[in-house]
Motif scaffolding. Structure first.
Motif, PDB file in Angstrom:
ATOM      1  N   VAL A  33       0.836  -1.199   0.000  1.00 33.53           N
ATOM      2  CA  VAL A  33       0.000   0.000   0.000  1.00 33.53           C
ATOM      3  C   VAL A  33       0.872   1.252   0.000  1.00 33.53           C
ATOM      4  N   VAL A  34       1.975   1.229   0.772  1.00 34.11           N
ATOM      5  CA  VAL A  34       2.886   2.375   0.850  1.00 34.11           C
ATOM      6  C   VAL A  34       3.617   2.570  -0.474  1.00 34.11           C
ATOM      7  N   TRP A  35       4.079   1.480  -1.078  1.00 33.48           N
ATOM      8  CA  TRP A  35       4.842   1.585  -2.327  1.00 33.48           C
ATOM      9  C   TRP A  35       3.997   2.140  -3.474  1.00 33.48           C
ATOM     10  N   LEU A  36       2.691   1.904  -3.443  1.00 31.07           N
ATOM     11  CA  LEU A  36       1.823   2.466  -4.475  1.00 31.07           C
ATOM     12  C   LEU A  36       1.960   3.978  -4.524  1.00 31.07           C
ATOM     13  N   GLU A  37       2.041   4.619  -3.354  1.00 30.45           N
ATOM     14  CA  GLU A  37       2.173   6.071  -3.287  1.00 30.45           C
ATOM     15  C   GLU A  37       3.630   6.517  -3.432  1.00 30.45           C
ATOM     16  N   ALA A  38       4.548   5.794  -2.777  1.00 30.48           N
ATOM     17  CA  ALA A  38       5.958   6.215  -2.768  1.00 30.48           C
ATOM     18  C   ALA A  38       6.566   6.216  -4.167  1.00 30.48           C
ATOM     19  N   PHE A  39       6.166   5.254  -4.994  1.00 25.92           N
ATOM     20  CA  PHE A  39       6.761   5.134  -6.330  1.00 25.92           C
ATOM     21  C   PHE A  39       5.775   5.465  -7.447  1.00 25.92           C
ATOM     22  N   ASP A  40       4.535   5.842  -7.062  1.00 25.17           N
ATOM     23  CA  ASP A  40       3.515   6.259  -8.026  1.00 25.17           C
ATOM     24  C   ASP A  40       3.350   5.250  -9.161  1.00 25.17           C
ATOM     25  N   VAL A  41       3.015   4.003  -8.774  1.00 21.87           N
ATOM     26  CA  VAL A  41       2.844   2.920  -9.745  1.00 21.87           C
ATOM     27  C   VAL A  41       1.469   2.301  -9.576  1.00 21.87           C
ATOM     28  N   SER A  42       1.083   1.449 -10.521  1.00 18.96           N
ATOM     29  CA  SER A  42      -0.236   0.831 -10.503  1.00 18.96           C
ATOM     30  C   SER A  42      -0.272  -0.392  -9.592  1.00 18.96           C
ATOM     31  N   VAL A  43      -1.480  -0.801  -9.230  1.00 20.59           N
ATOM     32  CA  VAL A  43      -1.663  -2.002  -8.416  1.00 20.59           C
ATOM     33  C   VAL A  43      -1.113  -3.226  -9.143  1.00 20.59           C
ATOM     34  N   MET A  84      17.212 -13.765   5.610  1.00 23.94           N
ATOM     35  CA  MET A  84      15.969 -12.999   5.491  1.00 23.94           C
ATOM     36  C   MET A  84      16.118 -11.615   6.104  1.00 23.94           C
ATOM     37  N   SER A  85      16.736 -11.567   7.268  1.00 19.52           N
ATOM     38  CA  SER A  85      16.892 -10.288   7.964  1.00 19.52           C
ATOM     39  C   SER A  85      17.742  -9.324   7.140  1.00 19.52           C
ATOM     40  N   ALA A  86      18.841  -9.824   6.597  1.00 18.73           N
ATOM     41  CA  ALA A  86      19.723  -8.975   5.795  1.00 18.73           C
ATOM     42  C   ALA A  86      19.015  -8.480   4.530  1.00 18.73           C
ATOM     43  N   ALA A  87      18.299  -9.380   3.856  1.00 16.11           N
ATOM     44  CA  ALA A  87      17.608  -8.999   2.621  1.00 16.11           C
ATOM     45  C   ALA A  87      16.526  -7.964   2.895  1.00 16.11           C
ATOM     46  N   PHE A  88      15.799  -8.139   3.999  1.00 18.73           N
ATOM     47  CA  PHE A  88      14.720  -7.197   4.306  1.00 18.73           C
ATOM     48  C   PHE A  88      15.291  -5.820   4.632  1.00 18.73           C
ATOM     49  N   ALA A  89      16.421  -5.795   5.337  1.00 19.17           N
ATOM     50  CA  ALA A  89      17.031  -4.514   5.696  1.00 19.17           C
ATOM     51  C   ALA A  89      17.454  -3.723   4.461  1.00 19.17           C
ATOM     52  N   THR A  90      17.784  -4.410   3.370  1.00 13.15           N
ATOM     53  CA  THR A  90      18.210  -3.700   2.158  1.00 13.15           C
ATOM     54  C   THR A  90      17.070  -2.912   1.509  1.00 13.15           C
ATOM     55  N   LEU A  91      15.828  -3.183   1.894  1.00  6.80           N
ATOM     56  CA  LEU A  91      14.718  -2.386   1.381  1.00  6.80           C
ATOM     57  C   LEU A  91      14.898  -0.908   1.711  1.00  6.80           C
ATOM     58  N   ALA A  92      15.581  -0.639   2.824  1.00  9.73           N
ATOM     59  CA  ALA A  92      15.775   0.748   3.253  1.00  9.73           C
ATOM     60  C   ALA A  92      16.555   1.570   2.231  1.00  9.73           C
ATOM     61  N   PHE A  93      17.307   0.904   1.354  1.00  7.18           N
ATOM     62  CA  PHE A  93      18.169   1.612   0.409  1.00  7.18           C
ATOM     63  C   PHE A  93      17.619   1.569  -1.021  1.00  7.18           C
ATOM     64  N   ALA A  94      16.379   1.103  -1.182  1.00  7.37           N
ATOM     65  CA  ALA A  94      15.810   0.944  -2.521  1.00  7.37           C
ATOM     66  C   ALA A  94      15.429   2.298  -3.117  1.00  7.37           C
ATOM     67  N   TYR A  98      11.948  -1.136  -8.671  1.00  6.30           N
ATOM     68  CA  TYR A  98      12.726  -2.257  -9.202  1.00  6.30           C
ATOM     69  C   TYR A  98      13.802  -2.692  -8.214  1.00  6.30           C
ATOM     70  N   ALA A  99      14.333  -1.754  -7.448  1.00  5.56           N
ATOM     71  CA  ALA A  99      15.253  -2.116  -6.370  1.00  5.56           C
ATOM     72  C   ALA A  99      14.512  -2.849  -5.261  1.00  5.56           C
ATOM     73  N   VAL A 100      13.268  -2.453  -5.019  1.00 13.01           N
ATOM     74  CA  VAL A 100      12.422  -3.179  -4.075  1.00 13.01           C
ATOM     75  C   VAL A 100      12.278  -4.629  -4.543  1.00 13.01           C
ATOM     76  N   ALA A 101      12.072  -4.800  -5.844  1.00 11.65           N
ATOM     77  CA  ALA A 101      11.947  -6.152  -6.406  1.00 11.65           C
ATOM     78  C   ALA A 101      13.196  -6.979  -6.143  1.00 11.65           C
ATOM     79  N   ALA A 102      14.372  -6.367  -6.266  1.00 16.47           N
ATOM     80  CA  ALA A 102      15.621  -7.094  -6.026  1.00 16.47           C
ATOM     81  C   ALA A 102      15.738  -7.524  -4.569  1.00 16.47           C
ATOM     82  N   SER A 103      15.362  -6.636  -3.650  1.00 11.45           N
ATOM     83  CA  SER A 103      15.411  -6.982  -2.222  1.00 11.45           C
ATOM     84  C   SER A 103      14.428  -8.103  -1.905  1.00 11.45           C
ATOM     85  N   LEU A 104      13.228  -8.013  -2.465  1.00  9.68           N
ATOM     86  CA  LEU A 104      12.229  -9.057  -2.220  1.00  9.68           C
ATOM     87  C   LEU A 104      12.662 -10.385  -2.822  1.00  9.68           C
TER      88      LEU A 104
END
Length: 420
Positions: A33-43, A84-94, A98-104
């Protein structure tokens, strides 16, 4: 039955790890829900990104199951928690979606380790399997409920990148705790089966795969895949769908909580209700044929899917009741399919079996995320839930076939269950 010390140690370890896996997993739909607004993309685009992240959660389960059979489950679970913990923390730098996609994607690869390793550990190391499966499922639901609850609450006070890092901390603490636990991972398995589980050549894997899919496990695999299609579709999009209900818009939040989304907390309530479903179904696996449990639960899920649209136009009380029943039913099915793997497969292929199981659950199951996003964006919400209902009813039909399929006994080989 009093649990042995070995059972308690395994239960503690797997319950903690299971909760952490789902803590991360169900935080993601809140971030959606947050990423929809933060990156202005479609559902549909965000749904595709989330699907690409969730896909390796299932696709990686097969190699993880093989590794669990070869190297033992504890080591793999510890790697899973740290990764998992390390990968999730990298979301902070996305910097982009598409960088979010790489972290996920990284998170999904590491998360894929847990289910085949953890469930193989329970099935071969625990004597009171039904009870531990029940508590294991409840622990998963604690993570499932606390993950989105903590995420939604922390987002009220912190920027989403900070929240991603904060959510990574429990995984590291769980790993440190697990390092100090000691238990026998094959205590409930015959010595010859334990020895067989210790070696896996490529030819043995191919042979065991052929044997599994020539047996009743094929039906179990199909059942679990349909569970995954329903589960992923509902849990990915329900937060967004609840946000848009007219009854939610009419509620004035308390002073200081103006950013509170009531839909998020209804969603958490659904997940909490799932704990009761996990416990009840886990206990019933010792008393009811797993195929019967699967059939009844699938039918209930089919009815609940078609009920969403009419319920959505009703008041808050009805919506809350609907969420509670849906949560109970959605998670009640988990102990039944987990027990089905133990019933229909030999112990020495348990890691491989659970690997295929979660390939179907979390790998093939992600297809409903991308398809569901398309239906919601370009068709109707009603069409989305109609498809989910059909998925559930097909699952019930396959469960009916499983009712008369031969099961497996670790001491006597394949058996044909009674149809009484």
């Amino acid at each position: 039955m009093t649990l042995s010390d070995n059972d308690r140690q395994i239960a503690t370890f797997t319950m903690l790890a299971h909760g952490i896996v789902h803590w991360f997993e169900l935080a993601i739909p809140i971030f959606l829900v947050v990423w929809l607004e933060a990156f202005d993309v479609s559902v549909s685009l965000v749904g595709l990104i989330v699907a690409l992240g969730y896909a390796p959660f299932g696709l990686g389960a097969l190699p993880a199951g093989l590794l669990a059979d070869r190297y033992g489950p504890k080591r793999l679970i510890l790697v899973c928690l740290v990764g998992m913990s390390a990968a999730f923390a990298t979301l902070a730098f996305a910097p982009s979606i598409y960088a979010v996609a790489a972290s996920l994607l990284g998170w999904g690869i590491l998360a894929s380790i847990y289910h085949p390793a953890g469930l193989a550990l329970i099935s071969t190391g625990v004597e009171d399997r039904g009870t531990i499966f029940a508590w294991h499922g409840i622990a998963g639901n604690v993570g499932i409920a606390l993950g989105p609850f903590a995420t939604a609450t922390l987002l009220l006070a912190f920027e989403w990148r900070v929240v991603a890092v904060m959510l990574a901390v429990p995984g590291l603490l769980a790993c440190l705790y697990g390092l100090h636990l000691e238990f026998d991972p094959t205590a409930a398995t015959a010595a010859e089966d334990a020895a067989a589980a210790g070696s896996r050549s490529r030819s043995a894997v191919v042979a065991n795969t052929r044997s599994l899919f020539a047996s009743s496990f094929l039906l179990v695999f199909v059942v679990v895949t349909f569970v995954g299609l329903y589960y992923r579709g509902v849990l990915t999009y329900l937060p967004e769908l609840l946000h848009g209900l007219p009854a939610m818009d009419g509620v004035e939040p308390p002073v200081g909580l103006e950013e509170l989304s009531l839909g998020d907390y209804f969603y958490v309530g659904l997940l909490v209700a799932g704990m009761a479903g996990q416990y009840v179904a886990g206990k019933l696996t010792n008393r009811v044929a797993v195929a019967r449990g699967l059939i009844v639960t699938f039918v209930a899920l089919g009815v609940l899917a078609v009920a969403f649209v009419p319920v959505a136009s009703m008041g808050l009380g009805v919506i809350l009741l609907y969420c509670a029943v849906l949560g109970f039913s959605l998670f009640a099915i988990e102990p039944f399919y987990q027990e089905a793997v133990a019933v229909y497969t030999p112990p020495d292929t348990r890691g491989l079996s659970y690997g295929y199981t979660y390939l179907g659950m979390f790998g093939l199951g992600t297809l409903s995320i991308s398809f569901g996003g398309f239906l919601i964006d370009y068709v109707t919400v009603a069409a989305f839930f109609a498809v989910l209902s059909v998925i559930a009813l097909i699952g019930a039909a396959v469960g009916g076939r499983l009712l008369i399929a031969p099961s497996y006994s670790a001491t006597q080989g394949p058996e044909t269950p009674s149809t009484d």
